[in-house]
Design a protein around this motif. Structure first.
Motif, short mmCIF file in Angstrom:
data_model
loop_
_atom_site.label_atom_id
_atom_site.label_comp_id
_atom_site.label_asym_id
_atom_site.label_seq_id
_atom_site.Cartn_x
_atom_site.Cartn_y
_atom_site.Cartn_z
N GLU A 164 0.82 -1.21 0.00
CA GLU A 164 0.00 0.00 0.00
C GLU A 164 0.86 1.27 0.00
OE1 GLU A 164 -1.12 -0.53 4.74
OE2 GLU A 164 -2.41 -1.35 3.15
N ASP A 165 2.14 1.15 0.37
CA ASP A 165 3.01 2.34 0.34
C ASP A 165 3.74 2.51 -1.00
OD1 ASP A 165 5.24 0.66 0.33
OD2 ASP A 165 5.66 0.91 2.46
N GLY A 166 3.38 1.71 -2.00
CA GLY A 166 3.98 1.86 -3.34
C GLY A 166 5.16 0.95 -3.60
N THR A 167 5.65 0.30 -2.54
CA THR A 167 6.76 -0.64 -2.71
C THR A 167 6.30 -1.84 -3.53
OG1 THR A 167 7.62 0.04 -0.57
CG2 THR A 167 8.42 -2.07 -1.40
N ILE A 168 7.17 -2.32 -4.40
CA ILE A 168 6.83 -3.49 -5.23
C ILE A 168 7.88 -4.57 -4.99
CG2 ILE A 168 6.73 -4.35 -7.62
CD1 ILE A 168 5.69 -1.62 -8.44
N LYS A 169 7.41 -5.80 -4.78
CA LYS A 169 8.36 -6.90 -4.61
C LYS A 169 8.21 -7.89 -5.76
CE LYS A 169 7.93 -10.24 -1.38
NZ LYS A 169 8.02 -10.91 -0.06
N ASN A 170 9.32 -8.19 -6.40
CA ASN A 170 9.33 -9.19 -7.47
C ASN A 170 9.86 -10.51 -6.93
OD1 ASN A 170 8.61 -7.30 -9.37
ND2 ASN A 170 10.70 -6.96 -10.10
N SER A 221 13.46 -9.28 -5.33
CA SER A 221 14.01 -7.92 -5.40
C SER A 221 12.87 -6.93 -5.20
CB SER A 221 14.75 -7.66 -6.71
OG SER A 221 14.33 -8.49 -7.75
N VAL A 222 13.24 -5.72 -4.78
CA VAL A 222 12.23 -4.77 -4.33
C VAL A 222 12.45 -3.40 -4.98
CG1 VAL A 222 11.19 -3.72 -2.26
CG2 VAL A 222 12.22 -5.99 -2.08
N LEU A 223 11.34 -2.75 -5.34
CA LEU A 223 11.38 -1.37 -5.82
C LEU A 223 10.81 -0.48 -4.74
CD1 LEU A 223 11.40 0.96 -7.97
CD2 LEU A 223 9.20 0.13 -8.71
N ILE A 224 11.61 0.47 -4.27
CA ILE A 224 11.17 1.35 -3.18
C ILE A 224 11.08 2.78 -3.69
CG2 ILE A 224 11.66 2.05 -0.79
CD1 ILE A 224 13.81 -0.47 -1.09
N PRO A 225 9.87 3.29 -3.92
CA PRO A 225 9.74 4.66 -4.41
C PRO A 225 9.58 5.66 -3.26
CG PRO A 225 7.63 3.52 -4.59
CD PRO A 225 8.57 2.59 -3.86
N THR A 226 10.26 6.79 -3.36
CA THR A 226 9.98 7.90 -2.44
C THR A 226 9.79 9.14 -3.32
OG1 THR A 226 12.30 8.60 -2.23
CG2 THR A 226 11.54 6.93 -0.67
N SER A 227 9.52 10.27 -2.71
CA SER A 227 9.28 11.45 -3.55
C SER A 227 10.54 11.85 -4.32
CB SER A 227 8.78 12.60 -2.69
OG SER A 227 9.71 12.81 -1.64
N LYS A 228 11.70 11.60 -3.71
CA LYS A 228 12.95 12.05 -4.33
C LYS A 228 13.61 11.01 -5.21
CE LYS A 228 14.40 15.46 -0.91
NZ LYS A 228 14.13 14.99 0.46
N ARG A 229 13.45 9.73 -4.89
CA ARG A 229 14.17 8.70 -5.63
C ARG A 229 13.38 7.41 -5.76
NH1 ARG A 229 19.00 7.81 -1.24
NH2 ARG A 229 19.33 10.02 -1.56
N THR A 230 13.80 6.58 -6.72
CA THR A 230 13.27 5.22 -6.74
C THR A 230 14.48 4.29 -6.64
OG1 THR A 230 13.29 5.25 -9.13
CG2 THR A 230 11.18 5.65 -8.08
N ARG A 232 15.81 4.97 9.23
CA ARG A 232 15.17 4.41 8.03
C ARG A 232 13.87 3.71 8.45
NH1 ARG A 232 17.82 -0.61 5.33
NH2 ARG A 232 19.63 0.72 5.05
N ARG A 233 12.79 4.29 7.95
CA ARG A 233 11.48 3.68 8.25
C ARG A 233 11.29 2.48 7.32
NH1 ARG A 233 10.63 5.62 12.36
NH2 ARG A 233 10.64 7.84 12.80
N SER A 234 10.57 1.51 7.80
CA SER A 234 10.29 0.32 7.00
C SER A 234 9.40 0.64 5.82
CB SER A 234 9.54 -0.70 7.83
OG SER A 234 10.45 -1.39 8.58
N ARG A 235 9.67 -0.04 4.71
CA ARG A 235 8.79 0.08 3.55
C ARG A 235 8.38 -1.33 3.12
NH1 ARG A 235 9.21 4.74 0.60
NH2 ARG A 235 7.37 3.84 -0.36
N GLY A 236 7.14 -1.43 2.68
CA GLY A 236 6.69 -2.71 2.11
C GLY A 236 6.51 -3.83 3.12
N LYS A 237 6.28 -3.43 4.39
CA LYS A 237 6.16 -4.46 5.45
C LYS A 237 4.99 -5.41 5.18
CE LYS A 237 7.64 -3.36 10.13
NZ LYS A 237 7.33 -2.62 11.33
N ASP A 238 3.87 -4.84 4.65
CA ASP A 238 2.65 -5.65 4.46
C ASP A 238 2.83 -6.76 3.42
OD1 ASP A 238 2.94 -3.53 2.68
OD2 ASP A 238 0.81 -3.47 2.19
N ILE A 239 3.88 -6.65 2.60
CA ILE A 239 4.12 -7.72 1.61
C ILE A 239 5.45 -8.44 1.89
CG2 ILE A 239 2.67 -6.77 -0.25
CD1 ILE A 239 5.35 -5.65 -1.47
N ASP A 240 5.92 -8.34 3.14
CA ASP A 240 7.21 -8.96 3.51
C ASP A 240 8.33 -8.54 2.57
OD1 ASP A 240 6.52 -10.42 5.83
OD2 ASP A 240 5.56 -11.96 4.59
#
Ligand code: SAH
Length: 346
Positions: free
Chosen positions: A77-83, A95-104, A328-336
């Motif tokens: 739900e935070d935009g993180t994608i896990k392949n 592998s994981v894609l972590i988007p923030t306002s400044k970078r991906t 560093r706050r966690s990202r993508g926790k809901d999808i492990d």
């Protein structure tokens, strides 16, 4: 038989040029094929439309093109994608894609499983099955770059080698993949935007310095007290804190680049005053910054994220000593998909 054929992506551009010369063709044919393999991402020789049918048949008879397959995609739900990425032999890494306002940022794996035994990490529970090959690491980055363009309308900006595995235990392949990622014929990314994270293998850190690498180095410290570190990262009995310090000093002398220490704070493990003092002192050996990482539970009750108060005490002590610190706050926790959670659960 497929087994007898060589993976064409294991060949360098020069080796491909030689191959064509040796069979009486022109060397530049090697360049064309190389571009199909690395820039255009061809998965089949028949996709190489600028190459004649005869040559394609010849390639088919001699080589295979190993490539990854993105097996499934999970979106947080935070935009993180896990392949979940399937390798040519059927093994899976994530592998994981972590988007923030400044970078991906792409977070990629370097081993199937892990050769180390950090008690707090889910990947450590999978045994190390094998090292990834350079093209398997490169392909993860390429796949994430495509997803970044598709879902966020911008190319990948950063890469962290913080997925499954210990990068420095797969040294040659990791460096080869970074060569490809940074080269003009690959993704042409600046090494300044790449960070390799290690649990701290002194000999290999020295080797990085000798090899004059241009990317950033992060070290998973988690405790600056030898006894405590050994409890949570048992291999630390071989890779001791004094040896690590020496290797990092050597790294800094050679590269002039600041280290990042990754550090999780757990209740009853490293939340005391003496833990903070030990970290501050350790930070004085080499120019560094500290990245406090939020703990992502992997179900072991022995590990519990310390309170915000303790985190604040760490921050205050580090800042007082002019050591840069970030949380560093966690990202993508809901999808492990968060740090330490990659374990092929799906
Ligand atoms: N093997 C490398 C890279 C993979 S781990 C290394 O050890 O650095 C990436 C980061 O996640 C490391 O700092 C690791 O210590 C941290 N980590 C592992 N398990 C974690 C968890 N459950 N919660 C938060 N961070 C974790």
């Amino acid at each position: 038989m497929k087994e007898n054929k060589k993976d064409i992506r294991a060949l360098s551009r020069e080796e491909l040029r030689n191959f064509f010369q040796e069979i009486g063709d022109k060397a530049f044919r090697g360049n064309q094929v190389y571009e199909w393999l690395w820039q255009k991402g061809a998965h089949h020789f028949n996709d190489m439309t600028s190459i004649s049918k005869t040559t394609r048949d010849l390639l088919n008879a001699n080589f295979v093109i190993n490539h990854i397959e993105v097996d499934s995609i999970q979106k947080s739900e935070d935009g993180t994608i896990k392949n979940a990425v399937k390798l040519f032999d059927g093994l899976i890494v994530e592998s994981v894609l972590i988007p923030t306002s400044k970078r991906t940022t792409a977070c990629v794996s370097t081993q199937v499983g892990c050769s180390l035994d950090c008690k707090f990490c889910a990947t450590a529970r999978l045994k190390n099955m094998r090292n990834l090959k350079p093209d398997e690491i490169y392909d993860q980055v390429k796949a994430i770059d495509q997803e970044s363009r598709l879902y966020h309308n911008k190319p990948l900006s950063n890469i962290v080698f913080m997925g499954m595995g210990e990068p420095l235990m797969n040294y040659n392949n990791v460096l080869k993949s970074i060569d490809k990622i940074t080269s003009e014929e690959g993704l042409a990314m600046s090494p300044k935007r790449i960070t390799v994270s290690t649990s701290g293998v002194p000999k290999m850190i020295r080797k990085l310095a000798d090899d004059e690498v241009k990317f950033n180095l992060a070290v998973s410290l988690h405790s600056a007290i030898q006894e405590t570190r050994e409890q949570i990262m048992p291999f630390a009995n071989k890779f001791t804190l004094p040896d690590l310090k020496d290797a990092l000093q050597y790294w800094y002398e050679k590269t002039n680049r600041r280290i990042t220490y990754e550090y999780v704070i757990w209740e009853g493990i490293n939340d005391a005053r003496e833990d903070i003092i030990a970290l501050v002192n350790y930070c004085k050996y080499v120019p560094c910054k500290v990245n406090l990482i939020e703990y992502n539970s992997i179900g072991d009750p022995a590990f519990k994220q310390a309170s915000g108060q303790v985190t604040n005490a760490y921050i205050a002590a580090l800042e007082k000593n002019r050591i840069p610190v970030t949380v560093r706050r966690s990202r993508g926790k809901d999808i492990d998909a968060a740090c330490g959670q990659l374990a092929n659960k799906q």
